[in-house]
Design a protein around this motif. Structure first.
Motif, PDB file in Angstrom:
ATOM      1  N   MET A 182       1.033  -1.233  -0.051  1.00 61.93           N
ATOM      2  CA  MET A 182      -0.041  -0.009   0.063  1.00 61.93           C
ATOM      3  C   MET A 182       0.823   1.156  -0.191  1.00 61.93           C
ATOM      4  O   MET A 182       1.637   1.478   1.168  1.00 61.93           O
ATOM      5  CB  MET A 182      -1.100   0.038   1.323  1.00 61.93           C
ATOM      6  CG  MET A 182      -1.912  -1.034   1.226  1.00 61.93           C
ATOM      7  SD  MET A 182      -2.958  -0.867   2.727  1.00 61.93           S
ATOM      8  CE  MET A 182      -1.951  -1.290   4.043  1.00 61.93           C
ATOM      9  N   ARG A 183       0.783   1.849  -1.192  1.00 61.67           N
ATOM     10  CA  ARG A 183       1.761   2.968  -1.257  1.00 61.67           C
ATOM     11  C   ARG A 183       0.577   4.341  -0.834  1.00 61.67           C
ATOM     12  O   ARG A 183      -0.406   4.174  -1.214  1.00 61.67           O
ATOM     13  CB  ARG A 183       2.175   3.405  -2.449  1.00 61.67           C
ATOM     14  CG  ARG A 183       3.190   2.246  -3.011  1.00 61.67           C
ATOM     15  CD  ARG A 183       3.840   2.538  -4.270  1.00 61.67           C
ATOM     16  NE  ARG A 183       4.439   3.819  -4.435  1.00 61.67           N
ATOM     17  CZ  ARG A 183       5.008   4.186  -5.450  1.00 61.67           C
ATOM     18  NH1 ARG A 183       5.034   3.284  -6.612  1.00 61.67           N
ATOM     19  NH2 ARG A 183       5.861   5.506  -5.459  1.00 61.67           N
TER      20      ARG A 183
ATOM     21  N   TRP B 134       3.866   2.027   2.042  1.00 58.16           N
ATOM     22  CA  TRP B 134       4.653   0.862   1.792  1.00 58.16           C
ATOM     23  C   TRP B 134       4.677  -0.169   2.852  1.00 58.16           C
ATOM     24  O   TRP B 134       5.516  -0.805   3.448  1.00 58.16           O
ATOM     25  CB  TRP B 134       6.268   1.428   1.689  1.00 58.16           C
ATOM     26  CG  TRP B 134       6.558   1.992   0.435  1.00 58.16           C
ATOM     27  CD1 TRP B 134       6.141   3.558  -0.088  1.00 58.16           C
ATOM     28  CD2 TRP B 134       6.862   1.403  -0.901  1.00 58.16           C
ATOM     29  NE1 TRP B 134       6.445   3.623  -1.195  1.00 58.16           N
ATOM     30  CE2 TRP B 134       6.781   2.568  -1.888  1.00 58.16           C
ATOM     31  CE3 TRP B 134       7.015   0.377  -1.313  1.00 58.16           C
ATOM     32  CZ2 TRP B 134       7.335   2.390  -3.054  1.00 58.16           C
ATOM     33  CZ3 TRP B 134       7.483   0.010  -2.767  1.00 58.16           C
ATOM     34  CH2 TRP B 134       7.405   1.141  -3.540  1.00 58.16           C
TER      35      TRP B 134
ATOM     36  N   CYS C 207       2.629  -4.177   3.302  1.00 58.27           N
ATOM     37  CA  CYS C 207       1.822  -5.131   2.463  1.00 58.27           C
ATOM     38  C   CYS C 207       0.148  -5.045   2.647  1.00 58.27           C
ATOM     39  O   CYS C 207      -0.257  -4.872   3.757  1.00 58.27           O
ATOM     40  CB  CYS C 207       2.433  -6.540   3.192  1.00 58.27           C
ATOM     41  SG  CYS C 207       1.575  -8.133   2.408  1.00 58.27           S
ATOM     42  N   ARG C 208      -0.274  -5.363   1.353  1.00 58.70           N
ATOM     43  CA  ARG C 208      -1.725  -5.319   1.411  1.00 58.70           C
ATOM     44  C   ARG C 208      -2.400  -6.262   2.238  1.00 58.70           C
ATOM     45  O   ARG C 208      -3.469  -6.390   2.480  1.00 58.70           O
ATOM     46  CB  ARG C 208      -2.396  -5.221  -0.197  1.00 58.70           C
ATOM     47  CG  ARG C 208      -1.941  -3.945  -0.801  1.00 58.70           C
ATOM     48  CD  ARG C 208      -2.714  -4.260  -2.356  1.00 58.70           C
ATOM     49  NE  ARG C 208      -2.062  -2.757  -3.059  1.00 58.70           N
ATOM     50  CZ  ARG C 208      -1.779  -2.970  -4.302  1.00 58.70           C
ATOM     51  NH1 ARG C 208      -1.513  -3.820  -4.765  1.00 58.70           N
ATOM     52  NH2 ARG C 208      -1.044  -1.904  -4.623  1.00 58.70           N
ATOM     53  N   ARG C 209      -1.685  -7.738   2.083  1.00 62.59           N
ATOM     54  CA  ARG C 209      -2.006  -8.753   2.820  1.00 62.59           C
ATOM     55  C   ARG C 209      -2.211  -8.718   4.265  1.00 62.59           C
ATOM     56  O   ARG C 209      -3.220  -8.983   4.871  1.00 62.59           O
ATOM     57  CB  ARG C 209      -1.455  -9.894   2.287  1.00 62.59           C
ATOM     58  CG  ARG C 209      -1.734 -10.094   0.806  1.00 62.59           C
ATOM     59  CD  ARG C 209      -1.127 -11.357   0.317  1.00 62.59           C
ATOM     60  NE  ARG C 209      -2.072 -12.269  -0.333  1.00 62.59           N
ATOM     61  CZ  ARG C 209      -2.036 -13.328  -0.904  1.00 62.59           C
ATOM     62  NH1 ARG C 209      -0.852 -14.098  -0.873  1.00 62.59           N
ATOM     63  NH2 ARG C 209      -2.892 -13.990  -1.662  1.00 62.59           N
ATOM     64  N   CYS C 210      -0.832  -8.421   4.918  1.00 58.98           N
ATOM     65  CA  CYS C 210      -0.485  -8.593   6.305  1.00 58.98           C
ATOM     66  C   CYS C 210      -0.378  -7.392   6.902  1.00 58.98           C
ATOM     67  O   CYS C 210      -0.367  -7.191   8.199  1.00 58.98           O
ATOM     68  CB  CYS C 210       0.740  -9.521   6.444  1.00 58.98           C
ATOM     69  SG  CYS C 210       2.307  -8.638   5.951  1.00 58.98           S
ATOM     70  N   GLY C 211      -0.249  -6.078   6.161  1.00 55.47           N
ATOM     71  CA  GLY C 211      -0.094  -4.893   6.770  1.00 55.47           C
ATOM     72  C   GLY C 211       1.337  -4.694   7.392  1.00 55.47           C
ATOM     73  O   GLY C 211       1.653  -3.550   7.921  1.00 55.47           O
TER      74      GLY C 211
ATOM     75  N   TRP D  58       6.380  -3.549   3.732  1.00 56.16           N
ATOM     76  CA  TRP D  58       6.644  -4.093   2.513  1.00 56.16           C
ATOM     77  C   TRP D  58       8.330  -4.021   2.120  1.00 56.16           C
ATOM     78  O   TRP D  58       8.937  -2.990   2.298  1.00 56.16           O
ATOM     79  CB  TRP D  58       5.918  -3.676   1.195  1.00 56.16           C
ATOM     80  CG  TRP D  58       6.311  -4.606  -0.062  1.00 56.16           C
ATOM     81  CD1 TRP D  58       5.339  -5.509  -0.410  1.00 56.16           C
ATOM     82  CD2 TRP D  58       7.135  -4.454  -0.902  1.00 56.16           C
ATOM     83  NE1 TRP D  58       5.677  -6.123  -1.517  1.00 56.16           N
ATOM     84  CE2 TRP D  58       6.904  -5.540  -2.016  1.00 56.16           C
ATOM     85  CE3 TRP D  58       8.220  -3.570  -1.374  1.00 56.16           C
ATOM     86  CZ2 TRP D  58       7.719  -5.559  -2.975  1.00 56.16           C
ATOM     87  CZ3 TRP D  58       8.847  -3.664  -2.290  1.00 56.16           C
ATOM     88  CH2 TRP D  58       8.536  -4.749  -3.313  1.00 56.16           C
TER      89      TRP D  58
ATOM     90  N   CYS E  55       7.506  -7.737   2.997  1.00 51.86           N
ATOM     91  CA  CYS E  55       7.263  -8.712   4.074  1.00 51.86           C
ATOM     92  C   CYS E  55       7.972  -9.901   3.767  1.00 51.86           C
ATOM     93  O   CYS E  55       8.432 -10.269   2.644  1.00 51.86           O
ATOM     94  CB  CYS E  55       5.783  -8.791   4.425  1.00 51.86           C
ATOM     95  SG  CYS E  55       4.831  -9.406   3.105  1.00 51.86           S
TER      96      CYS E  55
END
Length: 90
Positions: A1-2, A5, A7-11, A14, A16
């Motif tokens: 998620m910019r 930065w 991760c979209r899956r785990c938060g 990135w 990760c």
């Protein structure tokens, strides 16, 4: 998620753990391309994170390691392979 930065899956930041596994598999035969891709991401992340927090530059060594340190560590753990191009003794 910019621009965060994450991760979209785990938060988690990135790349990760899951992203590192996926990137290692995707670039298995082209480690130089992996470094170039991650260097580009590092550059973008520095810009994005600086825009979010202009007064907090953070620890540059940590940001570098986050993006570019792990592939080097991963490669250094591989066992050495024989060089098929080594000239034979005469």
């Amino acid at each position: 998620m910019r621009p965060l930065w994450l991760c979209r899956r785990c938060g988690h930041p990135w790349p990760c753990g899951a992203a590192k596994v996926a990137l290692s598999a995707e670039y298995r035969d082209s480690p130089v391309s992996l470094f170039l891709y991650l260097a580009s991401c590092l550059h973008d992340a520095i810009d994005d994170l600086h825009q979010l927090h202009p007064n907090d530059t953070g620890n540059t060594a940590n940001v570098f390691d986050r993006f570019l340190g792990w592939p080097a560590q991963h490669r250094s753990r591989r066992p050495p392979t024989a060089d098929p191009q080594t000239p034979e003794e005469t």
